[in-house]
Design an enzyme around this catalytic site. Structure first.
Site, mmCIF file in Angstrom:
data_model
loop_
_atom_site.group_PDB
_atom_site.id
_atom_site.type_symbol
_atom_site.label_atom_id
_atom_site.label_comp_id
_atom_site.label_asym_id
_atom_site.label_seq_id
_atom_site.Cartn_x
_atom_site.Cartn_y
_atom_site.Cartn_z
ATOM 1 N N ARG A 175 -20.460 -77.569 66.127
ATOM 2 C CA ARG A 175 -20.157 -78.906 65.611
ATOM 3 C C ARG A 175 -20.601 -79.964 66.611
ATOM 4 O O ARG A 175 -20.005 -80.109 67.679
ATOM 5 C CB ARG A 175 -18.666 -79.054 65.313
ATOM 6 C CG ARG A 175 -18.303 -80.446 64.798
ATOM 7 C CD ARG A 175 -16.955 -80.511 64.094
ATOM 8 N NE ARG A 175 -15.810 -80.370 64.974
ATOM 9 C CZ ARG A 175 -14.540 -80.604 64.619
ATOM 10 N NH1 ARG A 175 -14.284 -81.000 63.377
ATOM 11 N NH2 ARG A 175 -13.553 -80.434 65.462
ATOM 12 N N ASP A 459 -6.283 -82.238 68.842
ATOM 13 C CA ASP A 459 -7.596 -82.720 69.238
ATOM 14 C C ASP A 459 -7.671 -84.223 68.983
ATOM 15 O O ASP A 459 -6.652 -84.872 68.758
ATOM 16 C CB ASP A 459 -8.714 -81.937 68.550
ATOM 17 C CG ASP A 459 -8.743 -82.137 67.033
ATOM 18 O OD1 ASP A 459 -8.078 -83.055 66.514
ATOM 19 O OD2 ASP A 459 -9.457 -81.365 66.358
#
Length: 546
Positions: A175, A459
């Protein structure tokens, strides 16, 4: 849309602009002349269109502010109505995605994720990685070393980590950063490169052929996509990159995170734009809620979200979103990948684990029953739980794309029917947003993007929903369950109490060595300023230790 502008005649490469004397070990293995030339080509061809698309985001946000609604795009109705098109068949390495583990690309995590037993590892250069230069370059080195089977790690306590047999390792889906973030350490023609092009370009340049030789390929998760036009740009990047390096067209595969409310109205179109390279869509949670707050922040009380933990995937508007995602993916032959189980097992409290594992199992059972082909976990201990849920439904089949979910009919209004929620914001929810926000931002500013807080792996999406909810609650004058009204003064009082508690708990030496004051200031700035900043990571990047 016109074709990408060809690069100018100048052939100079991307320029590395690190601080004097700042050198990441082995960075010359990543920043080779050929790689820098490739990055420069990517920038010159695609950065101008990226800038135009970021401007279109602002225009669309302004339209939402005027109308307080969203709808499926009329100009793409033909694509949605056409039953004839499908995405390209999944390569063998991506056909079975029943369990995916996520995490940053530090050396220990790289080994643990590949060994986790999950089918897929989302190797994260985005929300789970603070983009220090060491993380940006070190992550690329770790992935190359893993593919070459020369990676190992020894902890300070002397515990060693090494890769298991090749046939047991997870397939990597990398990603890159979203379109909105720059990379300050690399410039082309005096302009900062888009972080996403840096991450993609270095990974593709060094690993595309290496992965093909291993029987896999360069696979990507695309974050923060807000429109099908942004997916089109990624597709153009893929086509160019494959041609430029002599990689067969269609080798790249991309899974798009539907983690913005605008993208939820364009799932068909996003798959269509990427159809030769698409492998599926993923249903996120925190970023999706953050996007709702961001886009409908002018919409008044009917768009006020309750505490983040009260908004489960069974909420009517979240269920509409996830069922539409499964329906759309399977209609087009793509994988539908479910959301994150973020629980981090406690090594000291078996009862906490028992309760959490039951919740994880229920969540994964629901996703498998709804038609998802797989789901995410944040910790290896959760892999067997998620796998059991999907094994029970899939058996030996790699997926359930034959379940077309033709019973699903989602309207535009249902996707934003926030007012149907029974839950309301609470004072404890405010306190939790402050607690988690400060703790996460402090770790991010020190260079750590995946942080265990209160037994959850958090996150950057965590910080975004935390500060966004504080902003929304204070700007709409929410009255909490204890009778107190959400005001900047109340938020500052709660934050002051929390930072004092952290200081007392940590001790003066540890507190002074951290980034606590900066985190405290940044949370209050982005949560209380009259002007809402689109991404907390933009001002945070200016303060990132590097």
């Amino acid at each position: 849309m016109s074709a990408p502008t060809p690069p100018p005649a100048a052939s100079s490469a991307a320029v590395v602009t690190t601080a004097a004397g700042h050198h990441v070990p082995r960075e010359e293995e990543v920043l080779t002349p050929g790689a820098l030339d490739f990055l420069a080509e990517l920038h010159r061809r695609f950065a101008p269109r990226r800038a135009e698309l970021l401007a279109l985001r602002a225009e669309r946000r302004a339209e939402i502010a005027r109308t307080a609604t969203l709808d499926f795009r009329p100009e793409t109705a033909r694509i949605r109505a056409d039953d004839s098109w499908r995405v390209a068949p999944a390569p063998a390495a991506l056909d079975d995605r029943r369990v995916e583990i996520t995490g940053p690309t530090d050396r220990k995590m790289t080994i643990n994720a590949l060994n986790s037993g999950a089918r897929i590892w989302l190797a994260d250069f985005e929300d789970a990685s603070a983009p220090t230069w060491e993380n940006v370059i070190g992550g690329q080195i770790n992935l190359i070393d893993a593919y070459e089977r020369r990676i190992d790690f020894t902890s300070p306590e002397g515990k060693t980590y090494a890769l298991g047999p090749a046939e047991t390792l997870a397939t990597v889906v990398m990603r890159p950063r979203g379109w909105h973030l720059d990379e300050r350490h690399l410039t082309v023609d005096g302009e900062r490169m888009p972080g996403g092009l840096v991450d993609f370009g270095l990974y593709f340049f060094h690993n595309a052929q290496r992965l093909i030789d291993l029987g896999k390929g360069p696979y990507f998760y695309l974050p923060k996509t807000e429109s099908y036009l942004e997916a089109r740009l990624w597709n153009e990047v893929f086509v160019f990159a494959q041609d430029r390096l002599g990689i067969p067209q269609g080798t790249v595969r991309a899974t798009v995170l539907i983690e913005t409310i605008t993208a939820a109205y364009e799932m068909d179109e996003i798959l269509y734009e990427l159809r030769d390279h698409a492998s599926g869509l993923n249903a996120g949670r925190w970023d999706y809620l953050f996007s709702i707050v961001k886009n409908f922040r002018d919409g008044g009380a009917r768009f006020v979200l309750p505490d983040r933990n009260a908004v489960t995937m069974t909420a009517p508007f979240m269920r509409a979103y996830t069922e539409l995602l499964v329906r759309t993916c399977h209609r087009r032959g793509a994988h539908a990948v479910g959301g994150m189980a973020a629980f981090i097992p406690s090594r000291r409290d078996a009862e906490v684990n028992r309760v959490a594992f039951e919740k994880v199992k229920a969540d994964k059972d629901r996703e498998a029953a709804d038609g998802f082909d797989g789901s995410w976990v944040a910790h290896p201990d959760l892999v067997p739980i998620a796998q059991a849920s999907f094994d029970a439904v899939l058996g030996e089949r790699p997926h359930q794309k034959d379940r077309l979910r033709e019973d699903v009919h989602v309207t535009a209004a249902e996707l934003i029917d926030i007012a149907s929620l029974d839950a309301r914001p609470t004072y404890e929810g405010l306190r939790n947003a402050v607690q988690v926000g400060i703790r996460y931002i402090e770790a991010w500013l020190r260079g750590t993007g995946a942080v265990a807080i209160f037994n959850l792996m958090e996150d950057a999406a965590t910080a975004e929903i935390s500060r966004s909810q504080i902003w929304q609650w204070t700007n709409t004058g929410v009255v909490f369950d204890n009778g107190e009204k959400a005001t900047p003064e109340l938020v500052r009082r709660v934050a002051a109490d929390e930072i004092a508690a952290i200081r007392a708990e940590a001790g003066e030496d540890i507190y002074a060595a951290g980034k606590w004051t900066e985190a405290y200031d940044l949370l209050l700035q982005t949560a209380l300023d009259a002007e809402y900043v689109d991404f907390l990571t933009l001002p945070a990047y200016r303060q990132l230790a590097d």
